[in-house]
Structure formats: structure tokens, C-alpha cells
Design a protein around this motif. Structure first.
Motif, PDB file in Angstrom:
ATOM      1  N   THR A   1      -6.143   6.230  -2.357  1.00  0.00           N
ATOM      2  CA  THR A   1      -5.206   6.135  -1.231  1.00  0.00           C
ATOM      3  C   THR A   1      -3.812   5.720  -1.684  1.00  0.00           C
ATOM      4  OG1 THR A   1      -5.709   3.817  -0.741  1.00  0.00           O
ATOM      5  CG2 THR A   1      -7.057   5.496   0.376  1.00  0.00           C
TER       6      THR A   1
ATOM      7  N   TYR B   1      -1.796   7.186  -3.342  1.00  0.00           N
ATOM      8  CA  TYR B   1      -0.861   8.300  -3.280  1.00  0.00           C
ATOM      9  C   TYR B   1      -0.735   8.910  -1.893  1.00  0.00           C
ATOM     10  CZ  TYR B   1      -1.349   7.534  -8.196  1.00  0.00           C
ATOM     11  OH  TYR B   1      -1.376   6.933  -9.423  1.00  0.00           O
ATOM     12  N   ASP B   2      -1.360   8.291  -0.888  1.00  0.00           N
ATOM     13  CA  ASP B   2      -1.263   8.821   0.470  1.00  0.00           C
ATOM     14  C   ASP B   2       0.131   8.634   1.065  1.00  0.00           C
ATOM     15  OD1 ASP B   2      -3.903   9.542   0.307  1.00  0.00           O
ATOM     16  OD2 ASP B   2      -4.629   7.987   1.677  1.00  0.00           O
ATOM     17  N   ASN B   3       0.773   7.516   0.726  1.00  0.00           N
ATOM     18  CA  ASN B   3       2.131   7.251   1.225  1.00  0.00           C
ATOM     19  C   ASN B   3       2.784   6.168   0.376  1.00  0.00           C
ATOM     20  OD1 ASN B   3       1.725   4.533   2.467  1.00  0.00           O
ATOM     21  ND2 ASN B   3       0.313   5.642   3.791  1.00  0.00           N
ATOM     22  N   ALA B   4       4.085   6.057   0.489  1.00  0.00           N
ATOM     23  CA  ALA B   4       4.844   5.113  -0.337  1.00  0.00           C
ATOM     24  C   ALA B   4       4.460   3.666  -0.050  1.00  0.00           C
ATOM     25  CB  ALA B   4       6.340   5.314  -0.125  1.00  0.00           C
ATOM     26  N   ARG B   5       4.066   3.341   1.174  1.00  0.00           N
ATOM     27  CA  ARG B   5       3.666   1.959   1.498  1.00  0.00           C
ATOM     28  C   ARG B   5       2.448   1.532   0.683  1.00  0.00           C
ATOM     29  NH1 ARG B   5       4.531   4.353   6.451  1.00  0.00           N
ATOM     30  NH2 ARG B   5       2.276   4.527   6.653  1.00  0.00           N
ATOM     31  N   ASN B   6       1.565   2.471   0.420  1.00  0.00           N
ATOM     32  CA  ASN B   6       0.377   2.124  -0.373  1.00  0.00           C
ATOM     33  C   ASN B   6       0.736   1.861  -1.827  1.00  0.00           C
ATOM     34  OD1 ASN B   6      -1.221   2.292   1.862  1.00  0.00           O
ATOM     35  ND2 ASN B   6      -2.142   4.251   1.336  1.00  0.00           N
TER      36      ASN B   6
ATOM     37  N   GLN C   1       0.312  -1.825   0.511  1.00  0.00           N
ATOM     38  CA  GLN C   1      -0.188  -1.960   1.875  1.00  0.00           C
ATOM     39  C   GLN C   1      -1.707  -1.824   1.960  1.00  0.00           C
ATOM     40  OE1 GLN C   1       0.890   0.911   5.000  1.00  0.00           O
ATOM     41  NE2 GLN C   1       1.295  -0.856   6.295  1.00  0.00           N
ATOM     42  N   ASP C   2      -2.258  -0.782   1.390  1.00  0.00           N
ATOM     43  CA  ASP C   2      -3.694  -0.555   1.502  1.00  0.00           C
ATOM     44  C   ASP C   2      -4.502  -1.619   0.767  1.00  0.00           C
ATOM     45  OD1 ASP C   2      -6.077   0.968   2.220  1.00  0.00           O
ATOM     46  OD2 ASP C   2      -6.162   1.479   0.093  1.00  0.00           O
TER      47      ASP C   2
END
Length: 146
Positions: free
Chosen positions: A7, A9-14, A18-19
Motif C-alpha cells: 500500500t 505506493y497507493d498514494n503519497a500519504r502512505n 499514513q498507512d
């Protein structure tokens, strides 16, 4: 403690935690038998302003997408829902690599002992510490006063 997964690479927050920060927090809450609403203060890894805001949501201090309102309403400071980084956070210390976690630990213990001087969070009984290595891992520790 939680580490990154696919995860990341799912979004920049991760990428900035974040995750895996959320997963580490949930593990700590379950082990301590508390929720985010039970903590009196938080020392969190605020290496950059966006990380602090992302971490509010990851730790469950506010809902997803509610961090801006959380800050605007003053819920992250004295008189709000929870006092975040009463020490001034990492940036106020120059973000000392390696010493970051120790400084957070000491700050929380001072509050739980009632020894934090002008920064004292009155009646502090539970403190939460959050630290990350980007990308890679998050550690969340919950301290309770004796």
C-alpha cells in the motif's frame, strides 16, 4: 510497530507513513485497551508540516479528511481535544536523528509526572508517542501514569 506494505505506493500519504502509522496506532490502542480519545497528549513525528497533519488522521485524533478543521478549531493544542507536541515537536529541536524518540519519551514522562513546567498538560494520565522512518516503519507507544 508496523512496517510498510504494498500500500506504500497507493498514494503519497502512505509513503510518509499514513498507512503504517495507522496500523501501528491500532495495534497500540488494542494492546493498551484505549482509543485515541483517551490520550491527554501526543508527541508525534512532525518532520514536516504535512506529516503532522497526515498523522492526526492516521492516529485517529480526527476523522479522515478532517485534519484542517481539527487545527482550525484548536483541537490540537491546550484547551482543545488533545495537546499535540507540547515540546514544540521535532522541528523545534532541529530534528535530531536518533535522539528524536528519546526526546519524545522524556517529554511524555515529564507530563505524566507533572514535571513539564509551563508546558504541563494538566491532569495528564495517558500519553501517546509516534515515530516513523520514511519510508518503512512506524512505532506507536502508549504511556500511562502509575
Amino acid at each position: 510497530m508496523a512496517t510498510d506494505t504494498a500500500t506504500l505506493y497507493d498514494n503519497a500519504r502512505n509513503v510518509v507513513g499514513q498507512d503504517y502509522g495507522r496500523r501501528a496506532a491500532n495495534i497500540a490502542y488494542e494492546a493498551a485497551g484505549i482509543g485515541p480519545e483517551d490520550a491527554d497528549l501526543v508527541e508525534l513525528h512532525d518532520c514536516f508540516t504535512p506529516n503532522e497533519v497526515i498523522t492526526y488522521e492516521a492516529l485517529g485524533l480526527c476523522g479522515e479528511g478532517e485534519a484542517t478543521r481539527f487545527v482550525d478549531d484548536g483541537d490540537n493544542t491546550y484547551g482543545g481535544k488533545i495537546v499535540v507536541n507540547p515540546s514544540g515537536g521535532l522541528m523545534s529541536k532541529g530534528h535530531p536523528i536518533g535522539a528524536t524518540g528519546v526526546a519524545q519519551c522524556v517529554e511524555i514522562v515529564w507530563h505524566l509526572r507533572g514535571e513539564a513546567g509551563q508546558r504541563q498538560v494538566e491532569g495528564a494520565r495517558i500519553g501517546l508517542q509516534h515515530n516513523i522512518g520514511v519510508p518503512g516503519a512506524a512505532v506507536v507507544t502508549i504511556y500511562k501514569a502509575a
